[in-house]
Enzyme design. Structure first.
Site, PDB file in Angstrom:
ATOM      1  N   VAL A  21     -26.480 -95.550  12.322  1.00 15.55           N
ATOM      2  CA  VAL A  21     -26.348 -96.909  12.866  1.00 15.55           C
ATOM      3  C   VAL A  21     -27.674 -97.639  12.651  1.00 15.55           C
ATOM      4  O   VAL A  21     -28.716 -97.214  13.164  1.00 15.55           O
ATOM      5  CB  VAL A  21     -25.992 -96.882  14.360  1.00 15.55           C
ATOM      6  CG1 VAL A  21     -25.950 -98.306  14.916  1.00 15.55           C
ATOM      7  CG2 VAL A  21     -24.649 -96.184  14.583  1.00 15.55           C
ATOM      8  N   ASN A  81     -33.947 -91.584  14.315  1.00 14.49           N
ATOM      9  CA  ASN A  81     -33.667 -91.290  12.915  1.00 14.49           C
ATOM     10  C   ASN A  81     -33.911 -92.557  12.110  1.00 14.49           C
ATOM     11  O   ASN A  81     -33.455 -93.633  12.492  1.00 14.49           O
ATOM     12  CB  ASN A  81     -32.218 -90.823  12.741  1.00 14.49           C
ATOM     13  CG  ASN A  81     -31.927 -89.550  13.513  1.00 14.49           C
ATOM     14  OD1 ASN A  81     -32.748 -88.637  13.554  1.00 14.49           O
ATOM     15  ND2 ASN A  81     -30.768 -89.478  14.151  1.00 14.49           N
ATOM     16  N   ARG A  83     -24.773 -94.060  27.197  1.00 18.88           N
ATOM     17  CA  ARG A  83     -24.548 -92.672  26.783  1.00 18.88           C
ATOM     18  C   ARG A  83     -23.985 -92.623  25.360  1.00 18.88           C
ATOM     19  O   ARG A  83     -23.129 -93.435  24.990  1.00 18.88           O
ATOM     20  CB  ARG A  83     -23.599 -91.971  27.765  1.00 18.88           C
ATOM     21  CG  ARG A  83     -24.235 -91.801  29.139  1.00 18.88           C
ATOM     22  CD  ARG A  83     -23.414 -90.902  30.038  1.00 18.88           C
ATOM     23  NE  ARG A  83     -23.921 -90.945  31.407  1.00 18.88           N
ATOM     24  CZ  ARG A  83     -24.891 -90.173  31.882  1.00 18.88           C
ATOM     25  NH1 ARG A  83     -25.465 -89.283  31.098  1.00 18.88           N
ATOM     26  NH2 ARG A  83     -25.280 -90.293  33.148  1.00 18.88           N
ATOM     27  N   ASP A  84     -24.469 -91.666  24.588  1.00 21.82           N
ATOM     28  CA  ASP A  84     -23.985 -91.483  23.224  1.00 21.82           C
ATOM     29  C   ASP A  84     -22.509 -91.072  23.254  1.00 21.82           C
ATOM     30  O   ASP A  84     -22.094 -90.251  24.078  1.00 21.82           O
ATOM     31  CB  ASP A  84     -24.818 -90.398  22.512  1.00 21.82           C
ATOM     32  CG  ASP A  84     -24.624 -90.427  21.004  1.00 21.82           C
ATOM     33  OD1 ASP A  84     -25.591 -90.799  20.296  1.00 21.82           O
ATOM     34  OD2 ASP A  84     -23.519 -90.087  20.526  1.00 21.82           O
ATOM     35  N   ILE A  85     -21.729 -91.612  22.352  1.00 20.56           N
ATOM     36  CA  ILE A  85     -20.287 -91.350  22.320  1.00 20.56           C
ATOM     37  C   ILE A  85     -19.994 -89.906  21.889  1.00 20.56           C
ATOM     38  O   ILE A  85     -18.922 -89.379  22.189  1.00 20.56           O
ATOM     39  CB  ILE A  85     -19.600 -92.374  21.380  1.00 20.56           C
ATOM     40  CG1 ILE A  85     -18.135 -92.544  21.732  1.00 20.56           C
ATOM     41  CG2 ILE A  85     -19.812 -92.016  19.925  1.00 20.56           C
ATOM     42  CD1 ILE A  85     -17.475 -93.722  21.024  1.00 20.56           C
ATOM     43  N   HIS A 139     -32.675 -97.372  17.614  1.00 18.29           N
ATOM     44  CA  HIS A 139     -32.346 -96.707  18.885  1.00 18.29           C
ATOM     45  C   HIS A 139     -33.167 -95.443  19.024  1.00 18.29           C
ATOM     46  O   HIS A 139     -33.418 -94.742  18.039  1.00 18.29           O
ATOM     47  CB  HIS A 139     -30.849 -96.391  18.979  1.00 18.29           C
ATOM     48  CG  HIS A 139     -30.273 -95.679  17.782  1.00 18.29           C
ATOM     49  ND1 HIS A 139     -29.984 -96.326  16.598  1.00 18.29           N
ATOM     50  CD2 HIS A 139     -29.942 -94.386  17.582  1.00 18.29           C
ATOM     51  CE1 HIS A 139     -29.503 -95.461  15.726  1.00 18.29           C
ATOM     52  NE2 HIS A 139     -29.470 -94.261  16.289  1.00 18.29           N
TER      53      HIS A 139
HETATM   54  P1  5GP Z   1     -28.205 -92.123  14.171  1.00 16.93           P
HETATM   55  O1  5GP Z   1     -28.110 -93.481  13.557  1.00 16.93           O
HETATM   56  O2  5GP Z   1     -29.334 -92.014  15.171  1.00 16.93           O
HETATM   57  O3  5GP Z   1     -28.283 -91.014  13.187  1.00 16.93           O
HETATM   58  O4  5GP Z   1     -26.855 -91.861  14.970  1.00 16.93           O
HETATM   59  C1  5GP Z   1     -26.194 -92.868  15.693  1.00 16.93           C
HETATM   60  C2  5GP Z   1     -25.756 -92.337  17.052  1.00 16.93           C
HETATM   61  O5  5GP Z   1     -24.978 -93.342  17.665  1.00 16.93           O
HETATM   62  C3  5GP Z   1     -24.897 -91.068  16.984  1.00 16.93           C
HETATM   63  O6  5GP Z   1     -25.438 -90.089  17.881  1.00 16.93           O
HETATM   64  C4  5GP Z   1     -23.516 -91.547  17.432  1.00 16.93           C
HETATM   65  O7  5GP Z   1     -22.805 -90.566  18.171  1.00 16.93           O
HETATM   66  C5  5GP Z   1     -23.833 -92.774  18.257  1.00 16.93           C
HETATM   67  N1  5GP Z   1     -22.785 -93.797  18.227  1.00 16.93           N
HETATM   68  C6  5GP Z   1     -22.212 -94.317  17.101  1.00 16.93           C
HETATM   69  N2  5GP Z   1     -21.307 -95.249  17.432  1.00 16.93           N
HETATM   70  C7  5GP Z   1     -21.307 -95.329  18.799  1.00 16.93           C
HETATM   71  C8  5GP Z   1     -20.575 -96.137  19.724  1.00 16.93           C
HETATM   72  O8  5GP Z   1     -19.741 -96.970  19.385  1.00 16.93           O
HETATM   73  N3  5GP Z   1     -20.840 -95.934  21.042  1.00 16.93           N
HETATM   74  C9  5GP Z   1     -21.775 -95.016  21.477  1.00 16.93           C
HETATM   75  N4  5GP Z   1     -21.942 -94.905  22.810  1.00 16.93           N
HETATM   76  N5  5GP Z   1     -22.478 -94.258  20.618  1.00 16.93           N
HETATM   77  C10 5GP Z   1     -22.250 -94.405  19.298  1.00 16.93           C
END
Ligand code: 5GP
Ligand code: ZN
Length: 114
Positions: free
Chosen positions: A97, A88, A30-32, A101
């Protein structure tokens, strides 16, 4: 690179996560910072920085990630109501990140994107 990658650290169990699925190639948790009642991230166990870094040898893995998204939608109860799967990529894509994903988002009506 993978030493400091937050998703590699989650994959290794060095950081906690709320896992909803795992197999030999992918994990999902699950997303944090969830943007909807269901917001899960599906990642490959091996480090791939982004969609832009997929290679021909990753084709099967990428397809598997989509199948896992489909199965998780069923498992998490949003098959019938619908959902969105997205990744993304890069700066303009808003990637934060840099470990590939897929977001699986649902459980409420999502605004139109395109
Ligand atoms: P993106 O790279 O797709 O723009 O965003 C990265 C996603 O990873 C975000 O929705 C953020 O909330 C999630 N995220 C970042 N760090 C962590 C973490 O340590 N644990 C979890 N479960 N989600 C994370
Ligand atoms: Zn990584």
């Amino acid at each position: 690179m993978t030493e400091s990658c937050v998703f590699c650290r989650i994959e290794r169990g060095e950081l906690p996560s709320d896992r909803v699925y795992e197999d030999d190639r992918v994990i999902a948790f699950r997303d944090i910072n969830p943007q909807a009642p269901v917001h899960v991230l599906i990642i490959p166990r091996k480090h791939i920085a982004s969609l832009a870094d997929l290679t021909p040898g990753d084709t099967e893995l990428a397809g598997h990630m989509l199948r896992v998204a489909q199965q998780l939608a069923e498992q998490l109860g949003i098959r019938e109501t619908g959902y969105r799967v997205l990744t993304n990529c890069g700066r303009d894509g808003g990637q934060v990140v840099f470990h590939l994903h897929f977001h699986l988002v649902g459980g409420k009506p999502l605004g139109r994107f395109a």
